[in-house]
Design a protein around this motif. Structure first.
Motif, mmCIF file in Angstrom:
data_model
loop_
_atom_site.group_PDB
_atom_site.id
_atom_site.type_symbol
_atom_site.label_atom_id
_atom_site.label_comp_id
_atom_site.label_asym_id
_atom_site.label_seq_id
_atom_site.Cartn_x
_atom_site.Cartn_y
_atom_site.Cartn_z
ATOM 1 N N ARG A 286 0.878 -1.246 0.094
ATOM 2 C CA ARG A 286 -0.017 -0.076 -0.042
ATOM 3 C C ARG A 286 1.073 1.267 -0.088
ATOM 4 N NH1 ARG A 286 -4.994 1.088 4.165
ATOM 5 N NH2 ARG A 286 -5.960 3.126 3.093
ATOM 6 N N VAL A 287 1.958 1.234 0.742
ATOM 7 C CA VAL A 287 2.699 2.227 0.917
ATOM 8 C C VAL A 287 3.508 2.586 -0.571
ATOM 9 C CG1 VAL A 287 5.070 3.143 1.916
ATOM 10 C CG2 VAL A 287 3.111 2.174 3.183
ATOM 11 N N ARG A 288 3.832 1.452 -1.070
ATOM 12 C CA ARG A 288 4.319 1.601 -2.379
ATOM 13 C C ARG A 288 3.473 2.001 -3.247
ATOM 14 N NH1 ARG A 288 8.092 -4.071 -3.413
ATOM 15 N NH2 ARG A 288 9.645 -3.395 -1.975
ATOM 16 N N ARG A 289 2.500 1.607 -3.410
ATOM 17 C CA ARG A 289 1.359 2.234 -4.211
ATOM 18 C C ARG A 289 1.195 3.836 -4.111
ATOM 19 N NH1 ARG A 289 -3.191 -2.448 -4.087
ATOM 20 N NH2 ARG A 289 -2.189 -4.081 -5.049
ATOM 21 N N ARG A 290 0.990 4.135 -3.013
ATOM 22 C CA ARG A 290 0.930 5.771 -2.712
ATOM 23 C C ARG A 290 2.076 6.581 -3.247
ATOM 24 N NH1 ARG A 290 -1.425 5.945 3.777
ATOM 25 N NH2 ARG A 290 -3.631 5.061 3.021
ATOM 26 N N ARG A 291 3.344 5.954 -3.059
ATOM 27 C CA ARG A 291 4.556 6.673 -3.467
ATOM 28 C C ARG A 291 4.259 6.643 -5.053
ATOM 29 N NH1 ARG A 291 9.668 4.305 -0.004
ATOM 30 N NH2 ARG A 291 8.701 5.295 2.138
ATOM 31 N N VAL A 292 4.016 5.753 -5.746
ATOM 32 C CA VAL A 292 3.885 5.446 -7.096
ATOM 33 C C VAL A 292 2.945 6.723 -7.628
ATOM 34 C CG1 VAL A 292 3.160 4.345 -9.043
ATOM 35 C CG2 VAL A 292 4.641 3.122 -7.172
#
Length: 303
Positions: A286-292
């Motif tokens: 989820r964190v990765r998706r937000r950063r992307v």
């Protein structure tokens, strides 16, 4: 001197004839005792062996009438086997010993096996129980666990006891007669002949008396071989009726859910760890998706 010599020579054949006659009577008495199965009920025989009641009559106090008289005249040897399933065979083994010794019996053999591979151990005892209290002692042993097997056998040895008694009485009479002749012997030849015959009779008498003592012990003390085992070693008991089947089904139902709860208790730590690991994976993704998404939003679109 001639008169004394003549008297001695005349008495010697008579004495030898008496010795041979006594020996022949003893042998005839023993043969008659061996071939006869009954003894004189009125006489007091030194070879009489103690009487023991049968299993069903042991220590019951007897009943009046001809039935009790017939039972009292019988000599019975009782043997048997008993198998008990219990949760603690070694502990119950010590209790069985206390029960038998408290009843006046003894333990002639004892084998114990320690617990192993899920089995809680086992024990085998050779019990010698007074015949007069056999039933009461067996009832006390029943309380040690579940009785899976009990078998007793009664052997009537009345004829054998009477035979031994008659043969012993005949040999004692022969021995007494030979002792009288020994006291009257006047020559070495007569004395040697009497002593040889006396030694033979005494040896046979001691052998028969030893047999009598052994038989008397078997009559007065019943022999029961007791086996104590755990549930792991016992065969499954099949239900015999509806209520037994219901009880078996309920026990299986409870056992299933008990086992299921145990398995669940074992799995809970692993399930908790797996849940935390999944949460961590989902959190990282989820964190990765937000950063992307943030990077895409900050980058101006190409015109």
């Amino acid at each position: 001197m001639k008169t004394m010599s003549t008297a001695t020579s005349r008495s010697r054949p008579a004495l030898l004839a008496a010795v041979l006659l006594a020996a022949g009577l003893a042998l005839a008495g023993c043969s008659a005792g061996g071939g006869s199965n009954s003894a004189s009920p009125g006489g007091s025989q030194s070879g009489t062996i103690g009487k023991a009641p049968a299993v069903g009559d042991a220590a019951s106090g007897g009943t009046s009438g001809s039935g009790s008289a017939a039972t009292a005249d019988r000599s019975v040897v009782v043997t048997g086997t008993m198998t008990i399933t219990t949760g603690a065979p070694l502990t119950e083994s010590a209790k069985a010993v206390a029960i038998v010794e408290g009843a006046g019996g003894r333990i002639d053999g004892r084998t114990e096996n320690a617990a192993s591979n899920g089995d809680r151990g086992s024990a085998t005892l050779v019990l010698r129980i007074p015949a007069r209290v056999l039933n009461q002692t067996l009832d006390a042993l029943r309380k040690l666990g579940r009785v899976d097997q009990l078998a007793t056998n009664s052997a009537d040895v009345t004829a054998q006891t009477q035979d031994l008694g008659a043969r012993i009485d005949a040999l004692k009479a022969s021995t007494a007669r030979l002792l009288e002749l020994e006291a009257k012997a006047t020559t070495t030849t007569d004395l040697v002949a009497i002593e040889n015959a006396l030694s033979e009779r005494q040896g046979e008498l001691e052998s028969l008396e030893a047999q009598q003592r052994g038989l008397n012990d078997q009559i007065s003390m019943s022999t029961i071989t007791l086996t104590l085992r755990s549930d792991a070693a016992a065969p499954p008991v099949k239900p015999a009726d509806f209520w037994a089947g219901l009880g078996t089904g309920w026990a299986a139902f409870v056992s299933f859910w008990t086992t299921a709860l145990v398995v669940l208790g074992v799995l809970i730590p692993w399930l908790a760890f797996a849940g935390l690991a999944l949460l961590a994976v989902f959190g990282i993704r989820r964190v990765r998706r937000r950063r992307v998404a943030a990077r895409k939003a900050a980058t101006p679109p190409n015109e």
